[in-house]
Enzyme design. Sequence first.
Site, mmCIF file in Angstrom:
data_model
loop_
_atom_site.group_PDB
_atom_site.id
_atom_site.type_symbol
_atom_site.label_atom_id
_atom_site.label_comp_id
_atom_site.label_asym_id
_atom_site.label_seq_id
_atom_site.Cartn_x
_atom_site.Cartn_y
_atom_site.Cartn_z
ATOM 1 N N ASP A 37 41.307 46.388 40.192
ATOM 2 C CA ASP A 37 42.744 46.216 39.967
ATOM 3 C C ASP A 37 43.461 46.645 41.240
ATOM 4 O O ASP A 37 43.825 47.805 41.415
ATOM 5 C CB ASP A 37 43.190 47.061 38.773
ATOM 6 C CG ASP A 37 44.695 46.982 38.527
ATOM 7 O OD1 ASP A 37 45.351 46.104 39.118
ATOM 8 O OD2 ASP A 37 45.209 47.802 37.745
ATOM 9 N N HIS A 38 43.630 45.693 42.160
ATOM 10 C CA HIS A 38 44.213 45.967 43.471
ATOM 11 C C HIS A 38 45.498 45.173 43.666
ATOM 12 O O HIS A 38 45.648 44.072 43.135
ATOM 13 C CB HIS A 38 43.233 45.565 44.576
ATOM 14 C CG HIS A 38 42.316 46.650 45.009
ATOM 15 N ND1 HIS A 38 42.136 46.999 46.327
ATOM 16 C CD2 HIS A 38 41.531 47.484 44.299
ATOM 17 C CE1 HIS A 38 41.261 47.995 46.413
ATOM 18 N NE2 HIS A 38 40.878 48.300 45.186
ATOM 19 N N GLU A 105 44.393 54.630 45.382
ATOM 20 C CA GLU A 105 44.358 54.616 46.841
ATOM 21 C C GLU A 105 45.744 54.257 47.368
ATOM 22 O O GLU A 105 46.454 53.443 46.765
ATOM 23 C CB GLU A 105 43.353 53.580 47.366
ATOM 24 C CG GLU A 105 41.928 53.797 46.933
ATOM 25 C CD GLU A 105 41.578 52.986 45.697
ATOM 26 O OE1 GLU A 105 42.376 52.107 45.300
ATOM 27 O OE2 GLU A 105 40.522 53.252 45.106
#
Length: 319
Positions: A37-38, A105
């Site tokens: 899931d980016h 991130e």
Amino acid sequence: MVVIGFHASHEQVAPEALLQAVRDAEAAGFDAAMCSDHLAPWSLAQGESGFAWSWIGAALALTRFPIGLVTAPGQRYHPVITAQAVATLGAMFPGRFWAALGSGEALNEHVTGDAWPDKQHRDRRLRECAEVIRALVAGERVNADGEVRVHEARVWSRPDAPPDLLAAAVSPETAAEVAEWADGLITVGTDPAAAAQTHDAYRAAGGTGPTAVQIHVSLAESDAEALALARDQWAHSTIPPDRMWDLEQPEEFDALADPTEDRLRAGVLVESSAAALAARVAAVAEGFDRIYLHHVGQDQADFLARCERELLPELRRLL
């Protein structure tokens, strides 16, 4: 029996092609699937990043096996929104959807303009988000005023049984921390000893849920071709993990990557032989309940064909 799953990489494959790939993976004999899931790819060469929540609904509708995703609530996603998404998918596809929650991130989260927290604050935020999501999916009215703020929130459409909320952890330290609240653990790795340390830390801290490991592989007709795929698509794996979480742009990953052969082979299982790859995957997977194979090439068709013919039968023999 160990579950053998297929990893769908949104960073590398356009969502429509990835949808076909997950259907092909089921037809090839995989037991399950998962996806990333980016918001952004890791590198410019990857060049994709479809919206995982839209895609996974379509993928579940077009397949019959379980599919989950790894997601990071708390910054790009408010935990109330994540809870609503989890509840809706759980209601539509009972027993087939799970989510693994991670601390995220900067690559995906910096776009909100909020400061990127240090690891200690990210871990605390993750735990608070997990508590909020779990309570909302259970039907509670939730308020919170800590690392995340929630005001009088409720989720109205809910499943009869809540989907599992696993935790994503790369290090043994994080695996031990999440054992108290997670329904299971998912980690990533190619080194059997490192994977075992993370797995064992979760169990030693009292974690009782299923354990899963995602394994990056590159399988091609020749070793040189397999190595070239890893160099083109997964060179960012050579960056030290403590640096990766803080980089904001794919260009930064490209600049810091060290695509020398030894470093690439440490981050990706590079093989031309399906039997050799199966043996290496089995070594990493020892002790885990589920494994998810991620072929780092953008074209998944040849990989899935070899999985059906060679890799999956050999893996089932070994596991």
